[in-house]
Design an enzyme around this catalytic site. Structure first.
Site, PDB file in Angstrom:
ATOM      1  N   TYR A  22     -10.029  -7.555 -47.921  1.00 18.28           N
ATOM      2  CA  TYR A  22     -10.460  -7.241 -46.342  1.00 18.28           C
ATOM      3  C   TYR A  22     -11.946  -7.694 -46.129  1.00 18.28           C
ATOM      4  O   TYR A  22     -11.957  -8.119 -44.729  1.00 18.28           O
ATOM      5  CB  TYR A  22     -10.714  -5.491 -46.032  1.00 18.28           C
ATOM      6  CG  TYR A  22      -8.787  -5.385 -46.493  1.00 18.28           C
ATOM      7  CD1 TYR A  22      -8.031  -5.727 -45.589  1.00 18.28           C
ATOM      8  CD2 TYR A  22      -8.964  -3.906 -46.846  1.00 18.28           C
ATOM      9  CE1 TYR A  22      -6.169  -5.545 -45.572  1.00 18.28           C
ATOM     10  CE2 TYR A  22      -7.358  -3.829 -46.630  1.00 18.28           C
ATOM     11  CZ  TYR A  22      -5.766  -4.158 -46.115  1.00 18.28           C
ATOM     12  OH  TYR A  22      -5.245  -3.862 -46.309  1.00 18.28           O
TER      13      TYR A  22
ATOM     14  N   GLY B 234       1.549 -10.137 -45.919  1.00 18.32           N
ATOM     15  CA  GLY B 234       0.669  -8.920 -44.886  1.00 18.32           C
ATOM     16  C   GLY B 234       0.092  -9.935 -44.622  1.00 18.32           C
ATOM     17  O   GLY B 234      -0.735  -8.694 -42.986  1.00 18.32           O
TER      18      GLY B 234
ATOM     19  N   GLY C  71       1.669 -14.185 -48.297  1.00 18.09           N
ATOM     20  CA  GLY C  71       0.999 -14.723 -47.074  1.00 18.09           C
ATOM     21  C   GLY C  71       1.628 -13.433 -45.854  1.00 18.09           C
ATOM     22  O   GLY C  71       1.371 -13.705 -44.424  1.00 18.09           O
TER      23      GLY C  71
END
Length: 168
Positions: free
Chosen positions: A134, A100, A98
């Site tokens: 993303y 990043g 977690g």
């Protein structure tokens, strides 16, 4: 692994030697080991000198930096002030914890706090895991959605263009 010792904070000029090493790790991961051309001195000047050209968040495990997010502000004539995330990197042994996502979210919070309209970045096409991540958070791929293409003029071609000696 225990994340309780990981501190996320603003980078300082003393971090630049370690940030350069992380930049090289990222370049190696991106299969471009000869890409980086800057050193810690350049980072100190450009990020912590008289005119700050970028900002950077780091994740530290004690005195050891394990991740960074380097970003800067830019301007869109369509939307106003924006944030551009140049690099987001986590060393392999600290991935999937977690870190990043936390760094990315903190950069996004800077964008929201500064009333920016968007947060932009690029991702290599072969990095499907990151692209999927993303997209799962609501990001769009501008190349496939709006057919925007990223161009670059650099090195000798940049100088030739400025000097009007380009061959075209």
């Amino acid at each position: 692994m225990d994340n309780s010792k990981i501190i996320i904070r603003e980078a300082n000029k003393e971090d630049c030697d370690q940030i350069v090493k992380l930049i090289q790790e990222l370049a190696d991961f991106e299969k471009m080991p000869n890409g980086p051309k800057i050193d810690a001195k350049t980072l100190r000047r450009d990020g912590f000198g008289e005119e700050k050209m970028f900002r950077c968040l780091v994740a530290a495990d004690g005195d050891n930096l394990v991740a960074y997010a380097l970003y800067f502000f830019n301007y869109s004539t369509w939307e106003g002030v924006n944030v551009y995330l140049e690099d987001l990197y986590v060393t392999p042994t600290y991935r999937h914890r977690g870190i990043g996502t936390t760094l990315w979210r903190k950069v996004a919070q800077v964008a929201v706090d500064r009333k920016c309209n968007r947060l932009d970045w690029v991702c290599l096409g072969w990095n499907k895991q990151s692209i999927d991540f993303y997209k799962s958070k609501g990001s769009i791929n501008l190349t496939s959605q709006e057919d925007w293409n990223l161009f670059r003029l650099s090195g000798d071609n940049l100088r030739a263009f400025v000097n009007n000696t380009d061959k075209k």
